[in-house]
Design a protein around this motif. Structure first.
Motif, PDB file in Angstrom:
ATOM      1  N   GLU A  65       0.504 -18.407 -43.016  1.00 51.73           N
ATOM      2  CA  GLU A  65       0.165 -18.727 -44.402  1.00 51.73           C
ATOM      3  C   GLU A  65       0.896 -17.799 -45.368  1.00 51.73           C
ATOM      4  O   GLU A  65       1.384 -18.234 -46.417  1.00 51.73           O
ATOM      5  N   GLU A  66       0.995 -16.514 -45.012  1.00 54.67           N
ATOM      6  CA  GLU A  66       1.690 -15.560 -45.876  1.00 54.67           C
ATOM      7  C   GLU A  66       3.166 -15.928 -46.020  1.00 54.67           C
ATOM      8  O   GLU A  66       3.732 -15.863 -47.117  1.00 54.67           O
ATOM      9  N   GLN A  67       3.804 -16.317 -44.914  1.00 55.30           N
ATOM     10  CA  GLN A  67       5.216 -16.705 -44.964  1.00 55.30           C
ATOM     11  C   GLN A  67       5.403 -17.991 -45.742  1.00 55.30           C
ATOM     12  O   GLN A  67       6.385 -18.131 -46.491  1.00 55.30           O
ATOM     13  N   HIS A  68       4.483 -18.915 -45.587  1.00 51.72           N
ATOM     14  CA  HIS A  68       4.559 -20.171 -46.318  1.00 51.72           C
ATOM     15  C   HIS A  68       4.448 -19.927 -47.820  1.00 51.72           C
ATOM     16  O   HIS A  68       5.224 -20.476 -48.614  1.00 51.72           O
ATOM     17  N   ILE A  69       3.485 -19.081 -48.210  1.00 53.58           N
ATOM     18  CA  ILE A  69       3.301 -18.785 -49.632  1.00 53.58           C
ATOM     19  C   ILE A  69       4.520 -18.062 -50.193  1.00 53.58           C
ATOM     20  O   ILE A  69       4.974 -18.335 -51.311  1.00 53.58           O
ATOM     21  N   ALA A  70       5.076 -17.122 -49.423  1.00 56.70           N
ATOM     22  CA  ALA A  70       6.252 -16.375 -49.881  1.00 56.70           C
ATOM     23  C   ALA A  70       7.423 -17.320 -50.124  1.00 56.70           C
ATOM     24  O   ALA A  70       8.152 -17.188 -51.123  1.00 56.70           O
ATOM     25  N   TYR A  71       7.626 -18.265 -49.206  1.00 57.83           N
ATOM     26  CA  TYR A  71       8.722 -19.227 -49.384  1.00 57.83           C
ATOM     27  C   TYR A  71       8.462 -20.108 -50.605  1.00 57.83           C
ATOM     28  O   TYR A  71       9.366 -20.332 -51.425  1.00 57.83           O
ATOM     29  N   GLU A  72       7.240 -20.585 -50.743  1.00 56.67           N
ATOM     30  CA  GLU A  72       6.917 -21.454 -51.877  1.00 56.67           C
ATOM     31  C   GLU A  72       7.045 -20.710 -53.197  1.00 56.67           C
ATOM     32  O   GLU A  72       7.474 -21.286 -54.204  1.00 56.67           O
ATOM     33  N   ASN A  73       6.687 -19.435 -53.215  1.00 61.55           N
ATOM     34  CA  ASN A  73       6.838 -18.645 -54.446  1.00 61.55           C
ATOM     35  C   ASN A  73       8.293 -18.607 -54.909  1.00 61.55           C
ATOM     36  O   ASN A  73       8.586 -18.684 -56.106  1.00 61.55           O
ATOM     37  N   LYS A  74       9.210 -18.492 -53.959  1.00 61.54           N
ATOM     38  CA  LYS A  74      10.635 -18.500 -54.310  1.00 61.54           C
ATOM     39  C   LYS A  74      11.055 -19.845 -54.884  1.00 61.54           C
ATOM     40  O   LYS A  74      11.829 -19.920 -55.832  1.00 61.54           O
ATOM     41  N   ARG A  75      10.559 -20.918 -54.287  1.00 59.15           N
ATOM     42  CA  ARG A  75      10.897 -22.247 -54.790  1.00 59.15           C
ATOM     43  C   ARG A  75      10.308 -22.464 -56.185  1.00 59.15           C
ATOM     44  O   ARG A  75      10.928 -23.098 -57.039  1.00 59.15           O
ATOM     45  N   ILE A  76       9.109 -21.950 -56.432  1.00 60.72           N
ATOM     46  CA  ILE A  76       8.476 -22.121 -57.735  1.00 60.72           C
ATOM     47  C   ILE A  76       9.278 -21.433 -58.831  1.00 60.72           C
ATOM     48  O   ILE A  76       9.350 -21.910 -59.968  1.00 60.72           O
ATOM     49  N   GLU A  77       9.919 -20.316 -58.493  1.00 58.12           N
ATOM     50  CA  GLU A  77      10.806 -19.680 -59.468  1.00 58.12           C
ATOM     51  C   GLU A  77      11.952 -20.630 -59.852  1.00 58.12           C
ATOM     52  O   GLU A  77      12.355 -20.699 -61.009  1.00 58.12           O
ATOM     53  N   TRP A  78      12.468 -21.376 -58.867  1.00 56.26           N
ATOM     54  CA  TRP A  78      13.525 -22.352 -59.146  1.00 56.26           C
ATOM     55  C   TRP A  78      12.997 -23.485 -60.018  1.00 56.26           C
ATOM     56  O   TRP A  78      13.672 -23.955 -60.930  1.00 56.26           O
ATOM     57  N   TRP A  79      11.787 -23.936 -59.728  1.00 50.39           N
ATOM     58  CA  TRP A  79      11.213 -25.023 -60.529  1.00 50.39           C
ATOM     59  C   TRP A  79      10.981 -24.579 -61.971  1.00 50.39           C
ATOM     60  O   TRP A  79      11.233 -25.343 -62.901  1.00 50.39           O
ATOM     61  N   ALA A  80      10.481 -23.359 -62.140  1.00 49.95           N
ATOM     62  CA  ALA A  80      10.278 -22.840 -63.493  1.00 49.95           C
ATOM     63  C   ALA A  80      11.606 -22.766 -64.232  1.00 49.95           C
ATOM     64  O   ALA A  80      11.688 -23.080 -65.430  1.00 49.95           O
ATOM     65  N   ALA A  81      12.663 -22.365 -63.534  1.00 48.53           N
ATOM     66  CA  ALA A  81      13.996 -22.348 -64.138  1.00 48.53           C
ATOM     67  C   ALA A  81      14.455 -23.761 -64.483  1.00 48.53           C
ATOM     68  O   ALA A  81      15.143 -23.974 -65.500  1.00 48.53           O
ATOM     69  N   ASP A  82      14.095 -24.747 -63.650  1.00 45.49           N
ATOM     70  CA  ASP A  82      14.409 -26.147 -63.957  1.00 45.49           C
ATOM     71  C   ASP A  82      13.775 -26.567 -65.282  1.00 45.49           C
ATOM     72  O   ASP A  82      14.412 -27.227 -66.121  1.00 45.49           O
ATOM     73  N   ILE A  83      12.506 -26.211 -65.471  1.00 45.24           N
ATOM     74  CA  ILE A  83      11.795 -26.582 -66.701  1.00 45.24           C
ATOM     75  C   ILE A  83      12.470 -25.958 -67.911  1.00 45.24           C
ATOM     76  O   ILE A  83      12.712 -26.621 -68.935  1.00 45.24           O
ATOM     77  N   ARG A  84      12.802 -24.690 -67.813  1.00 44.83           N
ATOM     78  CA  ARG A  84      13.420 -23.995 -68.944  1.00 44.83           C
ATOM     79  C   ARG A  84      14.818 -24.553 -69.241  1.00 44.83           C
ATOM     80  O   ARG A  84      15.201 -24.714 -70.405  1.00 44.83           O
ATOM     81  N   PHE A  85      15.562 -24.874 -68.189  1.00 49.29           N
ATOM     82  CA  PHE A  85      16.881 -25.473 -68.366  1.00 49.29           C
ATOM     83  C   PHE A  85      16.759 -26.851 -69.023  1.00 49.29           C
ATOM     84  O   PHE A  85      17.521 -27.189 -69.940  1.00 49.29           O
ATOM     85  N   ALA A  86      15.796 -27.650 -68.583  1.00 51.79           N
ATOM     86  CA  ALA A  86      15.609 -28.984 -69.155  1.00 51.79           C
ATOM     87  C   ALA A  86      15.215 -28.892 -70.627  1.00 51.79           C
ATOM     88  O   ALA A  86      15.664 -29.707 -71.457  1.00 51.79           O
ATOM     89  N   LEU A  87      14.411 -27.899 -70.977  1.00 52.27           N
ATOM     90  CA  LEU A  87      14.037 -27.708 -72.383  1.00 52.27           C
ATOM     91  C   LEU A  87      15.268 -27.396 -73.219  1.00 52.27           C
ATOM     92  O   LEU A  87      15.429 -27.906 -74.335  1.00 52.27           O
ATOM     93  N   HIS A  88      16.159 -26.587 -72.682  1.00 53.39           N
ATOM     94  CA  HIS A  88      17.405 -26.273 -73.400  1.00 53.39           C
ATOM     95  C   HIS A  88      18.242 -27.540 -73.594  1.00 53.39           C
ATOM     96  O   HIS A  88      18.817 -27.759 -74.672  1.00 53.39           O
ATOM     97  N   GLN A  89      18.300 -28.392 -72.582  1.00 53.29           N
ATOM     98  CA  GLN A  89      19.060 -29.638 -72.706  1.00 53.29           C
ATOM     99  C   GLN A  89      18.453 -30.552 -73.773  1.00 53.29           C
ATOM    100  O   GLN A  89      19.184 -31.211 -74.529  1.00 53.29           O
ATOM    101  N   LEU A  90      17.138 -30.581 -73.860  1.00 55.73           N
ATOM    102  CA  LEU A  90      16.498 -31.407 -74.880  1.00 55.73           C
ATOM    103  C   LEU A  90      16.772 -30.882 -76.275  1.00 55.73           C
ATOM    104  O   LEU A  90      16.881 -31.665 -77.236  1.00 55.73           O
ATOM    105  N   GLU A  91      16.874 -29.559 -76.416  1.00 51.10           N
ATOM    106  CA  GLU A  91      17.221 -28.998 -77.720  1.00 51.10           C
ATOM    107  C   GLU A  91      18.594 -29.491 -78.159  1.00 51.10           C
ATOM    108  O   GLU A  91      18.814 -29.802 -79.343  1.00 51.10           O
ATOM    109  N   ILE A  92      19.522 -29.578 -77.236  1.00 51.76           N
ATOM    110  CA  ILE A  92      20.864 -30.087 -77.548  1.00 51.76           C
ATOM    111  C   ILE A  92      20.800 -31.563 -77.927  1.00 51.76           C
ATOM    112  O   ILE A  92      21.361 -31.994 -78.954  1.00 51.76           O
TER     113      ILE A  92
END
Length: 419
Positions: free
Chosen positions: A194-221
């Motif tokens: 479970e600890e390894q699964h959560i650690a891996y998912e935490n890394k992916r969630i950082e990518w998803w959060a970056a996706d949201i922020r990147f998409a917001l920047h694209q909408l501003e354009i």
């Protein structure tokens, strides 16, 4: 004799009229409750500042966005619920059934499940602009399976940007023919605890959060462009932006709020790891925005057998659980004001925030129950954004009135150190 035949006919007619709405209900998503029609437009972006770490050829991060918006009318081609031809081509019939189940796959193929949206419809002229909400799916899911929630928000005047996160969605298909299925090899290599699964998912969630922020920047354009080919260009109110998601997507939305002050409000639907919807920053701050944790939790009394299965004593297990619960309360208290809403556990499932229970229903009774629960989750989520993005009063949150299937509505005031 004719009199009895007439009576039998009336009984039959009443039965047909009574059953017909139930049959239709099982074939459709819940009707959105708002006054706006629904339009749809799809965009693809490439983030040249991020190399895709899960791609075998180290390509740049690509992102697919299904953008749903209040539409002028219902002209245009209907938006299909799911492209089964594309899915069958990529993953086969067994792949479709693994996601939807046999009943769900059959309903999709038969055309029973339809959206209420139209492709490329004109933006509704009654709205000069509309607030924007980003949506992130659960791990291994796809955005289409949250269509009911998305349509409900759009029908009340929101633009919803539903992001497909490549390698973490069940399948992402781009217009150039590239199809990216759920990535399993590196996920499995990360470990099975479970600890390894959560650690891996935490890394992916950082990518998803970056996706949201990147998409917001694209909408501003886009919002500053005179783009006739994009119906909502110039109509986005980017001073009122929210983020939401289900499961891992809810945690990603929370993380994006922590990182980006442009996002004003955040909703997490049943997305926790070790009971935590997000982690506090080193200074003890969760986020400055308004937050909703909408989850389902089983209240059980732990016993010796539970402790033994985890290699712990019962006092140690109870101490751990108490610590995790305190951590959740501390997180909710370290925000710009938070609501904690509990969906009744025995009447729902983790997937009740999606369309899956509707698709997989095995009877009219199951279908009706799934639809009612889904409508409740839609309403609580929508009224949260009405309150926090629009400043509207909400009977569900202002008076603490609880609808059926809801066990708790709890308010955590804005943290004292917030400005």
């Amino acid at each position: 004799m004719k009199k009895y035949k007439s009576i039998y006919f009336l009984v039959f007619l009443v039965a047909v009229l009574t059953l017909e709405p139930q049959r239709l209900w099982s074939q459709r998503l819940p009707l959105p409750s708002g006054k706006f029609s629904i339009g749809h437009h799809q965009l693809e972006w490439v983030d040249i500042n991020r190399i895709e770490i899960l791609a075998p050829d180290n390509m740049m991060r690509r992102l697919l966005a299904d953008i749903w918006y209040p539409a002028e009318n219902v002209t245009g081609l209907p938006v299909p619920y799911l492209d089964t031809v594309m899915i069958n081509r990529a993953l086969g019939n067994k792949g479709l059934q693994s996601l939807l189940g046999a009943n769900g796959a059959a309903r999709i193929r038969s055309g029973e499940m339809n959206t209420h949206g139209r492709e490329e419809a004109a933006f509704d002229h009654r709205l000069r602009s509309a607030p924007v909400i980003f949506f992130s799916h659960g791990m291994g899911m796809i955005t289409q399976l949250y269509t009911a929630q998305i349509e409900e928000l759009v029908s009340h005047g929101y633009v919803v940007v539903a992001l497909s996160h490549p390698y973490d969605a069940w399948l992402v298909s781009f217009t150039d023919g590239i199809q990216i299925p759920f990535e399993r090899k590196q996920r499995n290599a990360a470990g099975n605890t479970e600890e390894q699964h959560i650690a891996y998912e935490n890394k992916r969630i950082e990518w998803w959060a970056a996706d949201i922020r990147f998409a917001l920047h694209q909408l501003e354009i886009i919002n500053n462009m005179n783009a006739d080919t994009i119906p909502f260009a110039g109509h986005l109110d980017l001073s009122r932006v929210g983020a939401m998601g289900h499961s891992a997507g809810g945690r990603a939305a929370a993380r994006a709020c922590q990182l980006d002050a442009r996002i004003k409000s955040c909703a997490d639907q049943d997305g926790v790891a070790m009971m935590q919807p997000f982690y506090l920053n080193p200074d003890g701050i969760g986020m400055k925005q308004s937050f909703l944790l909408f989850e389902r939790v089983r209240n059980v009394t732990l016993g010796e057998a539970d402790a033994a299965s985890m290699g712990m004593t019962l006092p140690a297990l109870n101490a751990l659980v108490d610590s995790l619960r305190r951590g959740k309360r501390n997180a909710l208290a370290a925000t710009g004001g938070a609501y904690h809403v509990l969906l009744r556990f025995d009447s729902s499932s983790h997937m009740s925030f999606s369309d899956l229970p509707l698709l997989q229903a095995k009877s009219e009774l199951e279908s009706a129950a799934a639809s009612r629960v889904l409508q409740i989750t839609c309403r609580y989520t929508r009224e949260f954004f009405d309150k926090t993005l629009r400043g509207a009063s909400s009977t569900l949150y202002d008076t603490n009135k609880r609808l059926n299937y809801i066990d708790l509505v709890e308010w955590y005031p804005k943290a004292r150190n917030r400005k």
